[in-house]
Design a protein around this motif. Structure first.
Motif, PDB file in Angstrom:
ATOM      1  N   ALA A 137       7.922   2.463  -7.032  1.00  0.00           N
ATOM      2  CA  ALA A 137       6.926   2.379  -7.648  1.00  0.00           C
ATOM      3  C   ALA A 137       5.778   1.874  -7.712  1.00  0.00           C
ATOM      4  N   TRP A 138       5.060   1.158  -8.269  1.00  0.00           N
ATOM      5  CA  TRP A 138       3.906   0.028  -8.618  1.00  0.00           C
ATOM      6  C   TRP A 138       3.598   0.650 -10.132  1.00  0.00           C
ATOM      7  N   VAL A 139       3.149  -1.121 -10.726  1.00  0.00           N
ATOM      8  CA  VAL A 139       2.976  -0.921 -11.768  1.00  0.00           C
ATOM      9  C   VAL A 139       1.908  -1.627 -12.246  1.00  0.00           C
ATOM     10  N   ILE A 140       0.842  -0.652 -12.489  1.00  0.00           N
ATOM     11  CA  ILE A 140      -0.025  -1.393 -12.252  1.00  0.00           C
ATOM     12  C   ILE A 140      -0.445  -1.434 -14.806  1.00  0.00           C
ATOM     13  N   ASN A 141      -0.576  -2.563 -14.705  1.00  0.00           N
ATOM     14  CA  ASN A 141      -0.840  -3.375 -16.061  1.00  0.00           C
ATOM     15  C   ASN A 141      -2.234  -2.954 -16.487  1.00  0.00           C
ATOM     16  N   PHE A 142      -2.411  -2.248 -17.854  1.00  0.00           N
ATOM     17  CA  PHE A 142      -2.959  -1.955 -18.564  1.00  0.00           C
ATOM     18  C   PHE A 142      -3.240  -2.927 -19.963  1.00  0.00           C
ATOM     19  N   GLY A 158       9.391  -7.726 -11.178  1.00  0.00           N
ATOM     20  CA  GLY A 158       9.262  -8.749  -9.359  1.00  0.00           C
ATOM     21  C   GLY A 158       8.040  -8.511  -9.166  1.00  0.00           C
ATOM     22  N   ASP A 159       6.628  -8.382  -7.872  1.00  0.00           N
ATOM     23  CA  ASP A 159       5.903  -8.133  -7.694  1.00  0.00           C
ATOM     24  C   ASP A 159       5.492  -7.220  -7.691  1.00  0.00           C
ATOM     25  N   ARG A 160       5.937  -5.928  -7.857  1.00  0.00           N
ATOM     26  CA  ARG A 160       5.815  -4.911  -8.156  1.00  0.00           C
ATOM     27  C   ARG A 160       5.202  -4.631  -9.232  1.00  0.00           C
ATOM     28  N   VAL A 161       4.536  -5.205 -10.113  1.00  0.00           N
ATOM     29  CA  VAL A 161       3.664  -4.981 -11.536  1.00  0.00           C
ATOM     30  C   VAL A 161       2.410  -5.769 -10.721  1.00  0.00           C
ATOM     31  N   ILE A 162       1.360  -4.863 -11.371  1.00  0.00           N
ATOM     32  CA  ILE A 162       0.046  -6.072 -11.478  1.00  0.00           C
ATOM     33  C   ILE A 162      -0.351  -6.033 -12.051  1.00  0.00           C
ATOM     34  N   MET A 332      -4.585   0.403  -5.803  1.00  0.00           N
ATOM     35  CA  MET A 332      -4.034   1.630  -5.811  1.00  0.00           C
ATOM     36  C   MET A 332      -4.071   2.059  -4.078  1.00  0.00           C
ATOM     37  N   ARG A 333      -5.819   2.139  -3.716  1.00  0.00           N
ATOM     38  CA  ARG A 333      -6.238   2.683  -2.317  1.00  0.00           C
ATOM     39  C   ARG A 333      -5.489   1.133  -1.265  1.00  0.00           C
ATOM     40  N   ALA A 334      -5.617   0.701  -2.004  1.00  0.00           N
ATOM     41  CA  ALA A 334      -5.711  -0.971  -1.197  1.00  0.00           C
ATOM     42  C   ALA A 334      -3.285  -1.796  -0.281  1.00  0.00           C
ATOM     43  N   ILE A 335      -2.802  -1.065  -1.788  1.00  0.00           N
ATOM     44  CA  ILE A 335      -1.356  -0.070  -1.607  1.00  0.00           C
ATOM     45  C   ILE A 335      -1.219   0.842  -0.889  1.00  0.00           C
ATOM     46  N   ALA A 336      -1.607   2.113  -0.936  1.00  0.00           N
ATOM     47  CA  ALA A 336      -0.960   2.766  -0.295  1.00  0.00           C
ATOM     48  C   ALA A 336      -1.465   3.308   0.991  1.00  0.00           C
ATOM     49  N   ARG A 337      -2.639   2.687   0.902  1.00  0.00           N
ATOM     50  CA  ARG A 337      -3.414   2.774   2.918  1.00  0.00           C
ATOM     51  C   ARG A 337      -3.280   1.644   3.221  1.00  0.00           C
ATOM     52  N   ASP A 338      -2.864   0.364   2.954  1.00  0.00           N
ATOM     53  CA  ASP A 338      -2.793  -0.606   3.431  1.00  0.00           C
ATOM     54  C   ASP A 338      -4.123  -0.797   3.844  1.00  0.00           C
ATOM     55  N   GLU A 339      -5.004  -0.805   2.742  1.00  0.00           N
ATOM     56  CA  GLU A 339      -6.258  -1.267   2.891  1.00  0.00           C
ATOM     57  C   GLU A 339      -7.035  -2.620   2.248  1.00  0.00           C
ATOM     58  N   ARG A 340      -6.409  -3.362   3.077  1.00  0.00           N
ATOM     59  CA  ARG A 340      -7.104  -4.851   2.231  1.00  0.00           C
ATOM     60  C   ARG A 340      -8.468  -4.986   2.082  1.00  0.00           C
ATOM     61  N   ALA A 341      -8.248  -5.473   0.811  1.00  0.00           N
ATOM     62  CA  ALA A 341      -9.372  -5.510  -0.291  1.00  0.00           C
ATOM     63  C   ALA A 341      -9.254  -7.078  -1.081  1.00  0.00           C
ATOM     64  N   THR A 342     -10.104  -7.640  -1.580  1.00  0.00           N
ATOM     65  CA  THR A 342      -9.923  -9.122  -2.150  1.00  0.00           C
ATOM     66  C   THR A 342     -10.943  -8.706  -4.075  1.00  0.00           C
ATOM     67  N   LEU A 367      -5.394 -11.592  -2.000  1.00  0.00           N
ATOM     68  CA  LEU A 367      -5.501  -9.992  -1.047  1.00  0.00           C
ATOM     69  C   LEU A 367      -4.626  -9.204  -1.409  1.00  0.00           C
ATOM     70  N   VAL A 368      -5.036  -7.710  -0.967  1.00  0.00           N
ATOM     71  CA  VAL A 368      -3.731  -6.948  -1.238  1.00  0.00           C
ATOM     72  C   VAL A 368      -4.276  -6.181   0.100  1.00  0.00           C
ATOM     73  N   ASP A 369      -2.670  -5.765   0.135  1.00  0.00           N
ATOM     74  CA  ASP A 369      -2.087  -5.004   1.395  1.00  0.00           C
ATOM     75  C   ASP A 369      -1.101  -3.851   0.875  1.00  0.00           C
ATOM     76  N   ALA A 370      -0.663  -3.070   1.928  1.00  0.00           N
ATOM     77  CA  ALA A 370       0.946  -2.419   1.724  1.00  0.00           C
ATOM     78  C   ALA A 370       1.636  -2.858   1.027  1.00  0.00           C
ATOM     79  N   ASN A 371       1.982  -4.426   1.118  1.00  0.00           N
ATOM     80  CA  ASN A 371       2.913  -5.040   0.510  1.00  0.00           C
ATOM     81  C   ASN A 371       3.005  -6.295  -0.788  1.00  0.00           C
TER      82      ASN A 371
END
Length: 445
Positions: A137-142, A158-162, A332-342, A367-371
């Motif tokens: 899972a990716w953790v998105i911290n609010f 590690g880098d799986r929390v943003i 979420m879109r950028a990671i899940a679909r590899d839709e690159r975003a800034t 820069l956000v992508d599937a990784n």
């Protein structure tokens, strides 16, 4: 995809669900699990979400639970939006600090340290559970203080929390708007820590438009930060600070204003939201209408004391729409679909700012992508900003050390070293005052 929202009974959860309802693309979130410790709050928020979903075909399914492990299992994304101690805790953070003549804001100064000290142990437990139960899972911290909490969780994930925040997004949008530019087409040169950053440039088609803004007094004074900080100070800085830097640049005036209000922000929100959740106990209450009404009042009074101190007047209508939920959806879109975003995010430094180590969480364009999220190289900060960033990051590290070691002496050190406390004696009184009112700080010895 399954999305788990921790703090699922929180007042702002419908903003997130509303953003999900706009996503119709393949690979979207189809299941939302709300987790909270309070059954009644879960029930209230679930009612609002049902009304939101009523007019949207094939809306994401919503379930609720008070079992944390159950909520985490199988999650693709986890939103952490918890508030340890609730709004009563926030009100106590403000009250104890103001009694000692220092700022009690929930992310800045003494209040932010107190909030961090009781939140970090809980956030670390969540991170460990995610690593065990949902390792992919990716953790998105609010959760605030966002940078500090993200760094605490990153030591286990590690880098799986943003970490995310809507302040830089809103600031960039306002600057672009007054310059007549499309925010989606603008590159925002923003650097710092969460709630401690500066816009140093805004590029449109390769041209930096910020000098044009700084040269035009009418334009510069026409939006929130221009009104808040004043044209002369922004020109002196040569940059546009995040609105939270008002607490640093005008600290004495702000503390005085907070001491004179009838209710602090935390006390106001505690009363306001208590009325909302009480209203939700009535089966005939119009949940979405009540939530919309309460949210409008909440947004309109945001940072009211700072604006009063600066003579900034009311917030513009365009600034009342929030935005952190849109950042979360784009991430979420950028990671899940590899839709690159800034996106401007809270991530590990990895050499981006040379004055901080690789593991320090900073807030910069990524820069956000599937990784995941990758911080973009940025120019060094000027000396005054570097000093403030290093001082506050040093305080955050002391908070993390105090939480890990349960050391009361280290907690005192964290308070004493903060630029907005600057007194060892006051720091000792703050630790004593906070441990008296917060059961969540009983671990400090």
């Amino acid at each position: 995809m399954k999305l788990t929202i921790l703090g699922g009974g929180g007042f702002r959860v419908p903003l997130v669900y509303g953003a999900l309802l706009t996503d119709r693309a393949e690979g979207r979130v189809t299941e939302v699990v709300l987790h909270d410790l309070d059954d009644s709050r879960l029930y209230a928020v679930a009612r609002v979400l049902r009304e939101q979903a009523a007019v949207v075909p094939d809306a994401p399914r919503v379930t609720a639970t008070t079992d944390l492990d159950e909520a985490l299992r199988g999650a693709d994304f986890v939103f952490s939006a918890i508030r340890v101690g609730g709004l009563e805790g926030r009100a106590n953070d403000e009250r104890v600090a103001l009694a000692e003549g220092v700022l009690g804001q929930e992310t800045v100064g003494a209040g932010g340290i107190a909030y961090g000290l009781r939140t970090v142990p809980v956030a670390v437990d969540i991170a460990r559970r995610v690593a065990r139960l949902a390792p992919d899972a990716w953790v998105i911290n609010f959760t605030n203080p966002a940078g500090l909490v993200t760094e605490a969780m990153s030591r286990h994930l590690g880098d799986r929390v943003i970490g995310i925040c809507d302040s830089p997004v809103g600031l960039g949008r306002r600057i672009a708007r007054v310059l007549g530019a499309d925010p989606k087409e603008a590159w925002i040169d923003y650097v710092g820590l969460n709630h401690l950053g500066w816009v140093r440039g805004l590029r449109v088609a390769g041209r930096d438009e910020l000098p044009r803004l700084l040269a035009d007094a009418d334009l510069l004074g026409s939006f929130e930060e221009g009104k808040l900080f004043g044209v002369d100070w922004l020109r002196s800085l040569g940059a546009i600070p995040n609105e939270y830097l008002h607490y640093y640049y005008f600290n004495r005036e702000t503390v005085r204003a907070y001491q004179q209000v009838e209710k602090t922000r935390g006390a106001f929100l505690a009363d306001q939201q208590a009325r909302f959740y009480e209203e939700m106990k009535r089966p005939d209450a119009a949940a979405l209408t009540a939530w919309d009404r309460t949210r409008a009042e909440r947004e309109a009074t945001y940072m009211a004391e700072n604006r009063e101190t600066a003579g900034a007047g009311e917030r513009d209508a365009d600034d009342l729409s929030g935005g952190y939920e849109k950042v979360a959806l784009a991430l979420m879109r950028a990671i899940a679909r590899d839709e690159r975003a800034t996106l401007i995010l809270n991530v590990r430094n990895q050499g981006t700012l040379s004055v901080l180590d690789a593991d320090a969480v900073i807030e910069v364009p990524c820069l956000v992508d599937a990784n995941g999220a990758h911080p973009v190289a940025v120019a060094p900060l000027p000396d005054h900003a570097t000093g403030l960033v290093c001082a506050v990051k040093g305080v955050e590290r002391e908070v993390l050390a105090a939480a890990e070691s349960a050391s009361r002496a280290t907690a005192v050190k964290a308070f004493a070293l903060h630029p907005l406390v600057d007194s060892v004696n006051v720091a000792r009184k703050l630790v004593e005052g906070y441990t008296d009112v917060h059961p969540g700080l009983a671990y400090l010895r």
